[in-house]
Design a protein around this motif. Structure first.
Motif, short mmCIF file in Angstrom:
data_model
loop_
_atom_site.label_atom_id
_atom_site.label_comp_id
_atom_site.label_asym_id
_atom_site.label_seq_id
_atom_site.Cartn_x
_atom_site.Cartn_y
_atom_site.Cartn_z
N THR A 151 3.06 14.21 -8.49
CA THR A 151 3.76 15.01 -8.11
C THR A 151 4.64 15.66 -10.08
O THR A 151 4.69 16.50 -10.48
CB THR A 151 5.76 15.21 -8.20
N LYS A 208 0.94 -1.19 0.42
CA LYS A 208 -0.31 0.85 0.28
C LYS A 208 0.91 0.74 -0.10
O LYS A 208 0.65 2.14 -0.53
CB LYS A 208 -0.40 -0.28 1.20
N GLU A 209 2.38 1.10 1.02
CA GLU A 209 3.00 2.37 1.03
C GLU A 209 3.43 2.09 -0.71
O GLU A 209 3.77 3.78 -1.11
CB GLU A 209 4.02 2.60 1.84
N ALA A 210 3.71 1.34 -1.04
CA ALA A 210 4.98 1.86 -2.68
C ALA A 210 3.63 2.37 -3.72
O ALA A 210 4.23 3.04 -4.36
CB ALA A 210 5.63 -0.06 -2.73
N TYR A 211 2.85 1.29 -2.97
CA TYR A 211 1.43 2.20 -4.24
C TYR A 211 0.80 4.23 -4.20
O TYR A 211 1.38 4.44 -5.22
CB TYR A 211 0.19 1.37 -4.49
N ASP A 212 1.35 4.04 -2.75
CA ASP A 212 1.07 5.85 -2.85
C ASP A 212 1.61 6.27 -2.97
O ASP A 212 1.71 7.44 -3.73
CB ASP A 212 0.91 5.26 -0.68
N ILE A 213 3.43 5.90 -2.60
CA ILE A 213 4.69 6.41 -3.25
C ILE A 213 4.44 6.63 -4.49
O ILE A 213 4.10 7.67 -5.50
CB ILE A 213 5.95 5.69 -3.06
N ILE A 214 3.69 5.65 -5.26
CA ILE A 214 3.91 5.74 -6.81
C ILE A 214 2.75 6.76 -7.37
O ILE A 214 3.12 7.43 -8.09
CB ILE A 214 2.97 3.85 -7.64
N GLU A 215 1.92 6.75 -6.64
CA GLU A 215 0.91 7.93 -7.05
C GLU A 215 1.38 9.16 -6.79
O GLU A 215 0.86 9.16 -7.16
CB GLU A 215 -0.27 7.07 -6.56
N GLN A 216 1.55 9.52 -6.01
CA GLN A 216 1.95 11.07 -5.28
C GLN A 216 3.57 11.09 -6.46
O GLN A 216 3.14 12.41 -6.63
CB GLN A 216 2.68 10.98 -3.96
N SER A 217 4.20 9.92 -6.46
CA SER A 217 5.16 10.30 -7.79
C SER A 217 3.97 10.61 -9.29
O SER A 217 4.58 11.75 -9.14
CB SER A 217 6.08 9.58 -8.50
#
Length: 162
Positions: free
Chosen positions: A83, A71-80
């Protein structure tokens, strides 16, 4: 067949004495060892059950940790992605602003050059007009002089005939 009761009584008494001796000295320690063995087996079974429960809990905990990491990896990808999209939009906006600025600057430069050309043309036209006017004036002056000379000559002729 005839039963011998004394033999039976002695056999029963012997059996009871043997039973009491075995219970006291043989069965007691034997049952004690068997009870300890039973308790050890129950304890090992209990520990094995606890170990299985701990292993199951650990596996579940690891699954949750893995899901959280995903989930954190997915969130980081989505945030990237967000951005990146925002930066792309900002770059596009900056490029548009720069294009508008360059266009406005080019329009101002063209207007300035046109105004300079018009002013220069006016200056040239003014100079040419002045030159034309001066030539016309010179020509008129020459014509006036020629006319004046003709009048003087005519007057001389008329005055000489008189």
């Amino acid at each position: 067949m005839h039963l011998n009761w004394t033999s039976i009584v002695f056999t029963v008494i012997a059996f009871l004495i043997l039973y009491w001796l075995l219970t006291r000295y043989a069965f007691g320690p034997l049952f004690s060892v068997m009870e300890k063995r039973r308790e050890l087996v129950l304890k090992q079974m209990s520990e094995a059950a606890q170990t299985r429960e701990q292993a199951a809990a650990y596996v579940e905990e690891q699954k949750q940790a893995l899901q959280q990491a995903r989930k954190e990896a997915y969130d980081i990808i989505e945030q990237s992605k967000q951005t990146g999209n925002k930066q792309a939009e900002q770059i596009i906006i900056q490029a548009k602003d720069e294009a508008v600025r360059l266009k406005d600057e080019a329009v101002r430069e063209i207007t300035s050059e046109r105004n300079k050309a018009v002013a220069e043309l006016r200056s040239e036209v003014g100079k040419a007009s002045v030159q034309i006017a001066s030539k016309l004036i010179q020509k008129e002056i020459k014509e006036d002089q020629v006319q004046g000379e003709l009048v003087d000559q005519y007057l001389k002729e008329v005055g000489g005939k008189a």
